[in-house]
Design a protein around this motif. Structure first.
Motif, PDB file in Angstrom:
ATOM      1  N   ILE A 104       3.767  16.683  16.612  1.00  0.00           N
ATOM      2  CA  ILE A 104       2.504  16.029  16.489  1.00  0.00           C
ATOM      3  C   ILE A 104       2.208  14.551  17.161  1.00  0.00           C
ATOM      4  O   ILE A 104       2.957  13.897  17.182  1.00  0.00           O
ATOM      5  CB  ILE A 104       2.060  15.994  14.890  1.00  0.00           C
ATOM      6  CG1 ILE A 104       2.910  14.880  14.313  1.00  0.00           C
ATOM      7  CG2 ILE A 104       2.074  17.256  14.163  1.00  0.00           C
ATOM      8  CD1 ILE A 104       2.333  14.601  12.669  1.00  0.00           C
ATOM      9  N   ASP A 105       0.911  14.279  17.179  1.00  0.00           N
ATOM     10  CA  ASP A 105       0.590  13.055  17.684  1.00  0.00           C
ATOM     11  C   ASP A 105       0.766  12.161  16.372  1.00  0.00           C
ATOM     12  O   ASP A 105       0.048  12.601  15.300  1.00  0.00           O
ATOM     13  CB  ASP A 105      -1.028  13.098  18.323  1.00  0.00           C
ATOM     14  CG  ASP A 105      -0.997  13.884  19.525  1.00  0.00           C
ATOM     15  OD1 ASP A 105      -0.097  14.314  19.853  1.00  0.00           O
ATOM     16  OD2 ASP A 105      -2.030  14.028  19.886  1.00  0.00           O
ATOM     17  N   GLY A 106       0.985  10.800  16.656  1.00  0.00           N
ATOM     18  CA  GLY A 106       1.073  10.051  15.569  1.00  0.00           C
ATOM     19  C   GLY A 106       1.786   8.663  15.623  1.00  0.00           C
ATOM     20  O   GLY A 106       2.261   8.221  16.676  1.00  0.00           O
ATOM     21  N   GLU A 107       2.477   8.094  14.594  1.00  0.00           N
ATOM     22  CA  GLU A 107       2.960   6.908  14.736  1.00  0.00           C
ATOM     23  C   GLU A 107       4.398   7.012  14.093  1.00  0.00           C
ATOM     24  O   GLU A 107       4.521   7.737  13.014  1.00  0.00           O
ATOM     25  CB  GLU A 107       2.147   5.777  13.853  1.00  0.00           C
ATOM     26  CG  GLU A 107       3.090   4.558  13.907  1.00  0.00           C
ATOM     27  CD  GLU A 107       2.193   3.126  13.034  1.00  0.00           C
ATOM     28  OE1 GLU A 107       2.768   2.680  12.311  1.00  0.00           O
ATOM     29  OE2 GLU A 107       0.965   3.278  13.395  1.00  0.00           O
ATOM     30  N   ILE A 108       5.463   6.430  14.621  1.00  0.00           N
ATOM     31  CA  ILE A 108       6.899   6.616  14.090  1.00  0.00           C
ATOM     32  C   ILE A 108       6.639   5.807  12.809  1.00  0.00           C
ATOM     33  O   ILE A 108       6.976   4.666  12.983  1.00  0.00           O
ATOM     34  CB  ILE A 108       8.005   6.254  15.115  1.00  0.00           C
ATOM     35  CG1 ILE A 108       7.965   7.051  16.408  1.00  0.00           C
ATOM     36  CG2 ILE A 108       9.315   6.239  14.427  1.00  0.00           C
ATOM     37  CD1 ILE A 108       8.111   8.265  16.280  1.00  0.00           C
ATOM     38  N   SER A 109       6.867   6.502  11.790  1.00  0.00           N
ATOM     39  CA  SER A 109       6.901   5.585  10.264  1.00  0.00           C
ATOM     40  C   SER A 109       8.467   5.487   9.709  1.00  0.00           C
ATOM     41  O   SER A 109       8.300   4.276   8.935  1.00  0.00           O
ATOM     42  CB  SER A 109       5.968   6.338   9.341  1.00  0.00           C
ATOM     43  OG  SER A 109       6.586   7.781   8.856  1.00  0.00           O
ATOM     44  N   TYR A 131      -2.090   8.359  11.431  1.00  0.00           N
ATOM     45  CA  TYR A 131      -2.850   7.588  10.481  1.00  0.00           C
ATOM     46  C   TYR A 131      -4.341   7.589  11.018  1.00  0.00           C
ATOM     47  O   TYR A 131      -5.333   6.957  10.227  1.00  0.00           O
ATOM     48  CB  TYR A 131      -2.386   6.147  10.567  1.00  0.00           C
ATOM     49  CG  TYR A 131      -1.163   5.994  10.012  1.00  0.00           C
ATOM     50  CD1 TYR A 131      -0.878   6.050   8.471  1.00  0.00           C
ATOM     51  CD2 TYR A 131       0.156   5.442  10.476  1.00  0.00           C
ATOM     52  CE1 TYR A 131       0.284   5.728   7.825  1.00  0.00           C
ATOM     53  CE2 TYR A 131       1.311   5.331  10.007  1.00  0.00           C
ATOM     54  CZ  TYR A 131       1.429   5.450   8.631  1.00  0.00           C
ATOM     55  OH  TYR A 131       2.688   5.347   8.063  1.00  0.00           O
ATOM     56  N   SER A 132      -4.765   8.277  11.936  1.00  0.00           N
ATOM     57  CA  SER A 132      -6.055   8.412  12.548  1.00  0.00           C
ATOM     58  C   SER A 132      -6.837   9.189  11.456  1.00  0.00           C
ATOM     59  O   SER A 132      -8.168   9.267  11.643  1.00  0.00           O
ATOM     60  CB  SER A 132      -6.167   8.661  13.804  1.00  0.00           C
ATOM     61  OG  SER A 132      -5.785   9.937  13.923  1.00  0.00           O
ATOM     62  N   VAL A 133      -6.202   9.997  10.887  1.00  0.00           N
ATOM     63  CA  VAL A 133      -7.053  11.172  10.140  1.00  0.00           C
ATOM     64  C   VAL A 133      -6.385  11.067   8.859  1.00  0.00           C
ATOM     65  O   VAL A 133      -5.284  11.447   8.424  1.00  0.00           O
ATOM     66  CB  VAL A 133      -6.641  12.581  10.657  1.00  0.00           C
ATOM     67  CG1 VAL A 133      -7.498  13.771   9.813  1.00  0.00           C
ATOM     68  CG2 VAL A 133      -7.039  12.844  11.757  1.00  0.00           C
ATOM     69  N   HIS A 193     -13.331   8.292   9.849  1.00  0.00           N
ATOM     70  CA  HIS A 193     -12.454   7.228  10.210  1.00  0.00           C
ATOM     71  C   HIS A 193     -12.724   6.019   9.804  1.00  0.00           C
ATOM     72  O   HIS A 193     -14.037   5.721  10.000  1.00  0.00           O
ATOM     73  CB  HIS A 193     -12.119   7.490  11.785  1.00  0.00           C
ATOM     74  CG  HIS A 193     -11.350   6.499  12.371  1.00  0.00           C
ATOM     75  ND1 HIS A 193      -9.782   6.577  12.012  1.00  0.00           N
ATOM     76  CD2 HIS A 193     -11.472   5.431  12.965  1.00  0.00           C
ATOM     77  CE1 HIS A 193      -9.233   5.606  12.745  1.00  0.00           C
ATOM     78  NE2 HIS A 193     -10.129   4.826  13.148  1.00  0.00           N
ATOM     79  N   ASP A 194     -11.863   5.028   9.364  1.00  0.00           N
ATOM     80  CA  ASP A 194     -12.378   3.582   9.130  1.00  0.00           C
ATOM     81  C   ASP A 194     -10.958   2.900   9.379  1.00  0.00           C
ATOM     82  O   ASP A 194     -10.002   3.245   8.335  1.00  0.00           O
ATOM     83  CB  ASP A 194     -12.797   3.519   8.020  1.00  0.00           C
ATOM     84  CG  ASP A 194     -13.261   2.093   7.700  1.00  0.00           C
ATOM     85  OD1 ASP A 194     -12.582   1.010   7.908  1.00  0.00           O
ATOM     86  OD2 ASP A 194     -14.532   2.009   6.896  1.00  0.00           O
ATOM     87  N   ASN A 195     -10.674   1.888  10.166  1.00  0.00           N
ATOM     88  CA  ASN A 195      -9.368   1.431  10.410  1.00  0.00           C
ATOM     89  C   ASN A 195      -8.909   0.595   8.961  1.00  0.00           C
ATOM     90  O   ASN A 195      -7.923   0.034   9.229  1.00  0.00           O
ATOM     91  CB  ASN A 195      -9.550   0.372  11.670  1.00  0.00           C
ATOM     92  CG  ASN A 195      -9.613   1.140  13.010  1.00  0.00           C
ATOM     93  OD1 ASN A 195      -9.342   2.275  13.190  1.00  0.00           O
ATOM     94  ND2 ASN A 195     -10.495   0.710  13.963  1.00  0.00           N
ATOM     95  N   ALA A 196     -10.124   0.070   8.379  1.00  0.00           N
ATOM     96  CA  ALA A 196      -9.492  -0.653   7.239  1.00  0.00           C
ATOM     97  C   ALA A 196      -8.903  -0.046   6.039  1.00  0.00           C
ATOM     98  O   ALA A 196      -8.280  -0.397   5.348  1.00  0.00           O
ATOM     99  CB  ALA A 196     -10.857  -1.394   6.645  1.00  0.00           C
TER     100      ALA A 196
END
Length: 287
Positions: A104-109, A131-133, A193-196
């Motif tokens: 999947i797309d994403g961040e290595i956590s 973390y974008s969804v 979506h909200d970056n905060a």
């Protein structure tokens, strides 16, 4: 003999004084408090909205833990915690020549392995989080389930941010969970979506319950209830004490109540001391 008579006389006098004192103290305690006629309020035209509230926490909608499908020896790890990856990117190369790729797309956590180590089949290797969804999952009482449906828009409050955002119900569990004598279902709400917003933040989802638009309203503190839980207000009188007038109330939001009958907008009422009206303090809900 004279001393005995004087002593008896003193006892009688002090007994009378004691009785008078007890009378005045008792009167002071049980005497009804007078209504402060200086505190008044006028009924006005307004709107009242009530909601069902459900608590939850922010979660990532897409999260994937990549595991080994066979025993392997790690030769090279091509990513670090915090890196952004796309589906298909190579994450790990084994000494056997195999390439472990992102699904999947994403961040290595999280990285669960190190280079030059051997792992067994089924061992966790890397965790990827998108973390974008984000979403929140809330518990819904079985009796409130009828107010929810997939696709319904709700308001979600992020307590830590003191912010209200929009959300949409994307799924409702088909089976209930029984806990502490109560059956509840889980509803998943997709968040805009909200970056905060951060994963783990507490949320409160609000769904419209009742709404009264352009109705006569009065603050709850101005409404009293008798021993039979019938609602009434106190109408000021030029001749003396206020007079009692029964009313019919509708929905309330905990602060303001709808007045269905018995009082019109512009009419003035006296706000009595709530300590003299225990029923008002115990009364809750709608009539």
């Amino acid at each position: 003999m004279k001393q005995k008579k004087k002593s008896k006389k003193k006892i009688v006098i002090w007994s009378i004084v004691g009785l008078l004192a007890a009378f005045f103290v008792t009167g002071a305690i049980f005497k009804p408090k007078e209504v402060d006629a200086s505190e008044k309020e006028k009924a006005i035209i307004g709107d009242i909205t009530t909601y069902y509230s459900f608590s939850g926490a922010v979660e990532a909608k897409n999260r994937k833990t990549i595991t080994s499908n066979a025993p392997m020896q790690i030769e090279e790890i091509k990513v670090h915690v915090g890196d952004q990856v796309k589906s298909g990117d190579v994450l790990i190369v084994t000494k056997q020549g195999d390439k472990i790729k992102a699904s999947i797309d994403g961040e290595i956590s999280k990285l669960d392995v190190e280079e030059n180590t051997e792992v067994m089949s089924g061992a966790p290797l890397i965790e990827i989080v998108d973390y974008s969804v984000l979403q929140t999952t809330v518990k819904v009482d079985e009796y409130d389930l009828k107010y929810l449906n997939v696709g319904k828009e709700v308001e979600v409050t992020l307590n830590a941010l003191e912010k209200v955002i929009k959300g949409t119900v994307s799924a409702i569990s088909k089976e209930a969970t029984y806990e502490n004598g109560v059956s509840y279902f889980t509803a998943t709400i997709d968040l805009v979506h909200d970056n905060a917003i951060k994963v783990g933040m507490s949320t409160e989802a609000k769904i419209l319950k009742q709404r009264a638009i352009g109705v006569t309203t009065l603050s709850m503190k101005a409404i009293q209830f008798d021993s039979k839980n019938k609602s009434y207000v106190l109408i000021p009188s030029e001749k003396g004490a206020p007079t009692k007038k029964y009313i019919q109330i509708g929905i309330n939001d905990g602060t303001t109540s709808e007045i269905k009958s018995g009082l019109k907008a512009g009419e003035e009422v006296v706000i009595a001391n709530q300590e003299n009206n225990p029923a008002a303090m115990m009364h809750g809900g709608n009539e």
